[in-house]
Scaffold this motif. Structure first.
Motif, PDB file in Angstrom:
ATOM      1  N   GLU A 101      62.237  22.904  46.258  1.00  0.00           N
ATOM      2  CA  GLU A 101      61.234  23.693  46.768  1.00  0.00           C
ATOM      3  C   GLU A 101      60.541  22.848  47.766  1.00  0.00           C
ATOM      4  N   ALA A 102      60.593  23.146  48.994  1.00  0.00           N
ATOM      5  CA  ALA A 102      59.996  22.346  50.195  1.00  0.00           C
ATOM      6  C   ALA A 102      58.428  22.615  50.157  1.00  0.00           C
ATOM      7  N   ASP A 103      57.801  21.737  50.963  1.00  0.00           N
ATOM      8  CA  ASP A 103      56.351  22.110  51.061  1.00  0.00           C
ATOM      9  C   ASP A 103      56.169  23.474  51.611  1.00  0.00           C
ATOM     10  N   ASP A 104      56.798  23.871  52.462  1.00  0.00           N
ATOM     11  CA  ASP A 104      56.607  25.193  52.959  1.00  0.00           C
ATOM     12  C   ASP A 104      56.781  26.460  52.224  1.00  0.00           C
ATOM     13  N   GLY A 105      57.601  26.122  51.066  1.00  0.00           N
ATOM     14  CA  GLY A 105      58.089  27.217  50.002  1.00  0.00           C
ATOM     15  C   GLY A 105      59.314  27.403  50.019  1.00  0.00           C
ATOM     16  N   GLU A 106      60.128  26.862  51.140  1.00  0.00           N
ATOM     17  CA  GLU A 106      61.722  27.127  51.169  1.00  0.00           C
ATOM     18  C   GLU A 106      62.394  26.531  50.010  1.00  0.00           C
ATOM     19  N   VAL A 107      63.444  27.238  49.548  1.00  0.00           N
ATOM     20  CA  VAL A 107      63.895  26.971  48.183  1.00  0.00           C
ATOM     21  C   VAL A 107      65.336  26.588  48.605  1.00  0.00           C
ATOM     22  N   LYS A 108      66.194  25.405  47.991  1.00  0.00           N
ATOM     23  CA  LYS A 108      67.359  25.333  48.188  1.00  0.00           C
ATOM     24  C   LYS A 108      68.063  24.947  46.789  1.00  0.00           C
ATOM     25  N   ARG A 193      53.921  17.081  53.571  1.00  0.00           N
ATOM     26  CA  ARG A 193      53.122  17.328  52.457  1.00  0.00           C
ATOM     27  C   ARG A 193      51.831  17.966  52.849  1.00  0.00           C
ATOM     28  N   GLY A 194      51.548  18.973  52.084  1.00  0.00           N
ATOM     29  CA  GLY A 194      50.253  19.564  52.288  1.00  0.00           C
ATOM     30  C   GLY A 194      50.072  20.225  53.768  1.00  0.00           C
ATOM     31  N   GLY A 195      51.045  20.786  54.065  1.00  0.00           N
ATOM     32  CA  GLY A 195      51.251  21.492  55.423  1.00  0.00           C
ATOM     33  C   GLY A 195      51.262  20.510  56.555  1.00  0.00           C
ATOM     34  N   PHE A 332      60.463  19.043  43.940  1.00  0.00           N
ATOM     35  CA  PHE A 332      59.298  19.350  44.947  1.00  0.00           C
ATOM     36  C   PHE A 332      58.809  18.358  45.817  1.00  0.00           C
ATOM     37  N   GLU A 333      58.774  19.047  46.954  1.00  0.00           N
ATOM     38  CA  GLU A 333      58.301  17.933  48.048  1.00  0.00           C
ATOM     39  C   GLU A 333      56.808  17.819  48.313  1.00  0.00           C
ATOM     40  N   GLY A 334      55.999  19.077  47.964  1.00  0.00           N
ATOM     41  CA  GLY A 334      54.838  19.062  48.284  1.00  0.00           C
ATOM     42  C   GLY A 334      53.679  18.587  47.479  1.00  0.00           C
ATOM     43  N   ILE A 335      52.477  18.854  47.427  1.00  0.00           N
ATOM     44  CA  ILE A 335      51.414  18.687  46.457  1.00  0.00           C
ATOM     45  C   ILE A 335      50.789  19.725  45.883  1.00  0.00           C
ATOM     46  N   GLY A 342      46.698  26.701  42.695  1.00  0.00           N
ATOM     47  CA  GLY A 342      47.912  27.195  41.967  1.00  0.00           C
ATOM     48  C   GLY A 342      49.339  27.059  42.261  1.00  0.00           C
ATOM     49  N   ARG A 343      49.513  25.999  43.205  1.00  0.00           N
ATOM     50  CA  ARG A 343      51.091  25.956  43.392  1.00  0.00           C
ATOM     51  C   ARG A 343      52.079  25.498  42.310  1.00  0.00           C
ATOM     52  N   PHE A 344      51.435  24.654  41.291  1.00  0.00           N
ATOM     53  CA  PHE A 344      52.236  24.051  40.283  1.00  0.00           C
ATOM     54  C   PHE A 344      52.644  25.423  39.290  1.00  0.00           C
ATOM     55  N   TRP A 345      51.390  26.121  39.080  1.00  0.00           N
ATOM     56  CA  TRP A 345      51.633  27.372  38.308  1.00  0.00           C
ATOM     57  C   TRP A 345      52.512  28.568  38.779  1.00  0.00           C
ATOM     58  N   LYS A 346      52.407  28.544  40.024  1.00  0.00           N
ATOM     59  CA  LYS A 346      53.149  29.601  40.834  1.00  0.00           C
ATOM     60  C   LYS A 346      54.795  29.231  40.682  1.00  0.00           C
ATOM     61  N   MET A 347      54.990  28.143  41.018  1.00  0.00           N
ATOM     62  CA  MET A 347      56.362  27.373  40.712  1.00  0.00           C
ATOM     63  C   MET A 347      56.749  27.443  39.421  1.00  0.00           C
ATOM     64  N   ILE A 348      55.989  27.240  38.362  1.00  0.00           N
ATOM     65  CA  ILE A 348      56.607  27.493  36.942  1.00  0.00           C
ATOM     66  C   ILE A 348      57.015  28.914  37.000  1.00  0.00           C
ATOM     67  N   GLN A 349      56.164  29.939  37.175  1.00  0.00           N
ATOM     68  CA  GLN A 349      56.385  31.509  37.183  1.00  0.00           C
ATOM     69  C   GLN A 349      57.621  31.715  37.895  1.00  0.00           C
TER      70      GLN A 349
END
Length: 654
Positions: A101-108, A193-195, A332-335, A342-349
């Motif tokens: 998952e990239a910083d901007d949310g793109e997933v590969k 990182r972080g936008g 994960f690329e970002g922070i 909530g980024r970590f929790w959203k990714m886990i979800q």
């Protein structure tokens, strides 16, 4: 009340114990007894069961040149083969290896077959540019599939990689190139990182321009953002040009088990970073066994370690351990706080993560964020996929542990509070999730086969309940083999004469619970700070400060910090008058920025104070214990009779 009666024990659930790879305390004790009875035989059995060898080993532990121990020395293997080829050969080619998952949310998503093809192409490209077995290659990249490909490709051809954290400065890059004698740097135009887009290639150029990097013949640049960067003719080449036309098949370089897999530089108590040298066979074995026993990894699990590949955690539990077990992992690329906390929790979800491994610093920052903004609290997300949590990098305080257990794990996920170091290669003291009753703040018991102890300054083992120095009594397969180019420093740092060269000195203090024998780490015993789980030498920061033309002298100590564990506190003597007011604020920022440029932003002192001098004895020795008290805001109650000028303490109180 005895010490252990005061402890809070939390047992893993019966359901977890039943399915665990190591199930129940009796199973743990049986493994420990096996290692106690036949130490070499124990590790030999594991090495034959978990590692694929090209040439089977007949030697196990060679102690003839202690402390330069050798493990499985006559066996040959390849780390990349163990991580990729053998999984494809076992029918896992179409299994997803990495969810990026990239910083901007793109997933590969990349399968094992695809990852093997990418690694093989890049490895062939490295060979085509003259990079060969034994050459050192610096990798200066952000988190992404390409960083892992670069590391695996180096391992595939027998080159020795040295990853430099993408947040370190050009000076740090230069120092590591020089010390390792690297022939190539692999980097990217920029990292995200972080936008924000943060330059990487320009830092490499600046580092090389500082001089002493004549060994560099190639700089390979991955186009991450398309950002502008200068390309030097006959030296610099784009990643896509390196792999163009290369075969997706690359025969691995079969190396001896003791062949160096990587160097990773870590701070010591002197100004010069140490190049920690790890082997191939023993290191890989420990990475695999800890993945299976500590993380209880199962074929269908989605594993996420949030570390950066610039740290040893990113080596063992991103690049090597999960892949060698045929697991699927998140990269994960970002922070954790972008676009919100909530980024970590959203990714886990979103990804349905099952095993989550992060640092106490991240946990503490997210506790604070949830208090400020309940909308980003983990309880606002569906984290029901989680079955195991872990922490790494520094001791976790009990309050943060309890929040992690309750709010993230829902009171049902065991937490493995893992103690280990860059030098140890993998977990040394840790709960096993299907075995160990957990205690918030304690890393509990040694991993099977690890003989840890607490001793005094003479190396005498202490009774439980007494604090002392943490040591390991026997060599283990994943241990540091040397400090690159400096064997004397290796012996002095880790096998000091005070212990007759027989005990590994971890550099941490510890105490064992008087009844359970559980270990609790009490902090560093040398001049090394642990800031957000990252080790930095006080001398390194002091040297950076003194390199500023206005600074005459500097002393650096650590003080407790609720967010980062330890904060850097610097006491500085300028060549001119001691500034006050706005002039002091301006100079503080200038010196903080200077340290950021010299070492990296993470090394910037959080607290910086000026004095006309430092507190010294009449013989000229800086009394650092007094500085530690001042940094903590404590009343100085120690003896100051040997101080040359006691009035200096008032200037430095802050």
């Amino acid at each position: 009340m005895s010490q252990s009666e005061a402890l809070t024990f939390i047992d893993p659930s019966a359901e977890f114990v039943k399915q665990a790879t190591i199930s129940g305390m009796d199973a743990y004790k049986a493994l420990c007894a096996e290692a106690e009875k036949d130490y070499s035989g124990f590790w030999a059995r594991l090495a034959r069961e978990h590692v694929s060898w090209k040439t089977p080993f007949t030697q196990v532990l060679d102690e003839s040149n202690a402390p330069f121990f050798k493990w499985f020395a006559d066996g040959t293997l390849n780390a990349s083969y163990n991580c990729l080829d053998r999984n494809v050969e076992a029918g896992l080619g179409d299994k997803v290896a990495i969810v990026f998952e990239a910083d901007d949310g793109e997933v590969k998503r990349v399968t094992y077959k695809q990852l093997l093809a990418q690694v093989s192409q890049f490895a062939n490209g490295l060979r085509a540019r003259g990079i060969k077995k034994g050459d050192r290659v610096v990798i200066y990249m952000s988190m992404g599939i390409e960083g892992i490909v670069a590391m695996q490709a180096c391992a595939r051809i027998g080159a020795i990689h040295s990853v430099v954290f993408g947040g370190f400065s050009s000076q740090s890059v230069r120092d590591r190139i020089n010390d390792a004698g690297a022939v190539a740097v692999i980097t990217a135009d920029e990292q995200c990182r972080g936008g924000k887009k943060i330059p990487l290639k320009p830092a490499v150029d600046e580092g090389i321009a500082l001089g002493g990097c004549e060994s560099i013949k190639n700089v390979i640049v991955f186009q991450r953002t398309g950002g502008t960067c200068n390309m030097v003719a006959d030296r610099d080449v784009w990643w896509h040009d390196v792999v163009a036309g290369q075969s997706e098949v690359c025969e691995p370089e079969w190396v001896g088990a003791e062949h160096p897999l990587f160097l990773l530089y870590t701070s010591g108590s002197t100004g010069k970073p140490k190049g920690v040298q790890h082997s191939t066979g023993g290191y890989l074995l420990h990475a695999i066994v800890t993945m299976k026993w500590t993380f209880d990894i199962k074929p269908d699990d989605l594993f996420w370690c949030t570390a950066d590949i610039g740290w040893v955690t990113g080596h063992t539990y991103i690049t090597y351990g999960p892949l060698a077990c045929g697991a699927t992992e998140v990269v994960f690329e970002g922070i954790p706080t972008y676009p919100d906390a909530g980024r970590f929790w959203k990714m886990i979800q979103d990804h349905k993560v099952n095993i989550f491994y992060t640092a106490p610093t991240a946990i503490r920052s997210l506790v604070k964020a949830a208090d400020v903004n309940p909308a980003v609290a983990p309880t606002q997300y569906d984290l029901s996929s989680l079955r195991l949590l872990g922490t790494v990098g520094e001791p976790i305080n009990p309050a943060a542990w309890q929040w992690y257990y309750d709010s993230v794990g829902g009171g049902r996920c065991p937490i493995v509070d893992t103690f280990w170091q860059t030098e140890t290669g993998g977990h040394m003291i840790t709960p096993l999730p299907g075995v160990t009753p957990m205690v918030p703040g304690s890393c509990t018991l040694p991993f099977p086969g690890i003989q840890a102890a607490v001793v005094d300054e003479t190396g005498t083992e202490l009774d439980w309940g007494k604090g002392g120095l943490l040591v390991v009594k026997r060599p283990w397969p994943a241990m540091i083999r040397n400090i690159w180019g400096d064997p004397e420093r290796f012996k002095k740092s880790y096998y000091p004469d005070d212990f007759n060269g027989k005990l590994y000195l971890a550099g941490d203090g510890s105490i064992r619970d008087v009844n359970t024998g559980y270990f609790t780490i009490t902090g560093r015993i040398d001049d090394v700070l642990n800031v957000s789980g990252h080790r930095m030498g006080t001398m390194e920061i002091e040297s950076a400060l003194v390199s500023h033309p206005m600074v005459a002298e500097a002393a650096v100590v650590g003080r407790p910090d609720d967010l980062t564990g330890e904060a850097i506190c610097a006491f500085v003597v300028l060549k001119g008058a001691r500034p006050t007011g706005d002039a002091a604020k301006k100079m503080i920022k200038e010196l903080q920025d200077h340290v950021g440029r010299e070492i990296g932003p993470i090394a910037k002192p959080k607290d910086l104070r000026f004095g006309e001098n430092l507190p010294k004895t009449r013989s000229g020795k800086i009394m650092r214990r007094l500085l530690r008290s001042l940094a903590k805001g404590e009343t100085v109650a120690q003896d100051t009779s040997t101080l040359e000028n006691p009035a200096i303490l008032d200037q430095l109180r802050g």
